[in-house]
Design a protein around this motif. Structure first.
Motif, mmCIF file in Angstrom:
data_model
loop_
_atom_site.group_PDB
_atom_site.id
_atom_site.type_symbol
_atom_site.label_atom_id
_atom_site.label_comp_id
_atom_site.label_asym_id
_atom_site.label_seq_id
_atom_site.Cartn_x
_atom_site.Cartn_y
_atom_site.Cartn_z
ATOM 1 N N ILE A 171 -14.129 -44.802 -52.299
ATOM 2 C CA ILE A 171 -14.439 -45.357 -50.974
ATOM 3 C C ILE A 171 -15.925 -45.680 -50.869
ATOM 4 O O ILE A 171 -16.324 -46.716 -50.308
ATOM 5 N N ARG A 230 -17.476 -49.311 -50.022
ATOM 6 C CA ARG A 230 -18.386 -49.491 -48.870
ATOM 7 C C ARG A 230 -19.728 -50.060 -49.318
ATOM 8 O O ARG A 230 -20.284 -50.966 -48.686
ATOM 9 N N LEU A 253 -9.436 -47.985 -56.947
ATOM 10 C CA LEU A 253 -9.102 -47.962 -55.523
ATOM 11 C C LEU A 253 -8.044 -49.018 -55.208
ATOM 12 O O LEU A 253 -7.090 -48.756 -54.458
ATOM 13 N N VAL A 304 -12.964 -47.686 -42.728
ATOM 14 C CA VAL A 304 -13.913 -46.924 -43.544
ATOM 15 C C VAL A 304 -15.184 -46.632 -42.749
ATOM 16 O O VAL A 304 -15.706 -45.513 -42.764
#
Length: 301
Positions: A6, A10, A39, A68
């Protein structure tokens, strides 16, 4: 799905490139590419399309990114909470005070507190009362000393003292020979006004003078009592001012006398209602109370 994946997604969204994401995360570009690929496999949809040398987020990536960011906002808040806890463990005390009290009452109290808590860092934040209350409502302070206000959500106000305000005169003034000053004594005098800001209703003093038919001059107004004392010392006029600074200013050109009838205003020790009180905050509050008990303000009876 792992947190590191994540973070890579991001960082890529925020920088627009794998290179930028790798720099932000202090890893290699192949590591970022691998994390994003893993991912995508876990999510079951593509996150980026490569166009020329740039990565173009897919519609699914944009929707996923919104969630997120909301998640990371919560993580950031947890980090702020953890930082406050670490600071308290290290011995950090955040104190809020009004300008007048910070220059008069607080120095001796901070000195005594340091003698008993030598490893504790004290941060003294000087603000007007309503700003102090807003900070306590936001849980950013440990303890505050301020004028008492009406009941406020998120703020606990514990009564400290009803301070009787004094009459401050320039040295050599004709009224300095009197033991007690009354409103009638101020007939024709220049009275330094204080702005009616926050919980203190200064206007009740001047309304009392007017109700008694006392005619006076008021061409100078300030919002801080310390400035009022300085103006009195300069011989500009007479002040009806808070008593916390009286002894200090009596040594530098100001004569202090009681004013009768009395005008008193309430002051409180304040805490956040939504934050547990640390032991050092309670110790500080106790020193404040002991200071006022052992060294009473002038002309309070």
């Amino acid at each position: 799905m792992r947190l590191r994946q994540i973070e890579a997604f991001r960082a890529t969204m925020n920088t627009g490139t794998i290179t930028g994401a790798a720099h932000m995360m202090s890893v290699t570009q192949p590591s970022v590419s691998r994390l994003i690929a893993d991912l995508e496999e876990n999510l079951g949809f593509r996150l980026f399309d490569r166009k020329s040398s740039r990565l173009q987020p897919t519609e699914e990536a944009s929707r996923f990114y919104q969630e997120v960011e909301r998640t990371f906002a919560g993580i950031d808040q947890l980090e702020h909470v953890a930082e406050r806890i670490r600071q308290e463990q290290m011995g950090l005390l955040n104190v809020f005070s009004t300008p007048a009290l910070s220059a008069s009452l607080l120095p001796s109290i901070v000195k005594k507190f340091h003698e008993t808590h030598p490893k504790t860092e004290v941060r003294l934040d000087v603000r007007v009362p309503m700003e102090i209350f807003r900070q306590l409502q936001a849980n950013t302070g440990d303890v505050a000393i301020s004028n008492h206000a009406a009941e406020l959500p998120g703020v606990v106000q514990e009564p400290l003292i009803n301070a009787v305000f004094i009459c401050a005169l320039p040295e050599g003034h004709r009224l300095a020979a009197k033991e007690v000053i009354t409103p009638q004594d101020l007939e024709g005098e220049t009275i330094i006004g204080l702005s009616s800001e926050g919980p203190l209703n200064w206007n009740k003093i001047f309304k009392t003078f007017e109700d008694k038919g006392v005619m006076y001059h008021k061409w100078l107004t300030t919002q801080h009592a310390e400035t009022g004392y300085a103006m009195v010392a300069e011989g500009i006029g007479i002040g009806i001012l808070e008593p916390f600074s009286a002894r200090r200013w009596s040594k530098i050109g100001v004569v202090i006398r009681p004013l009768r009838p009395k005008f008193d205003f309430a002051f409180s020790i304040c805490f956040s209602a939504n934050k547990a009180r640390s032991s050092i905050a309670q110790d500080f509050a106790q020193i404040v109370r002991e200071q006022l008990k052992n060294d009473p303000l002038p002309f309070q009876c």
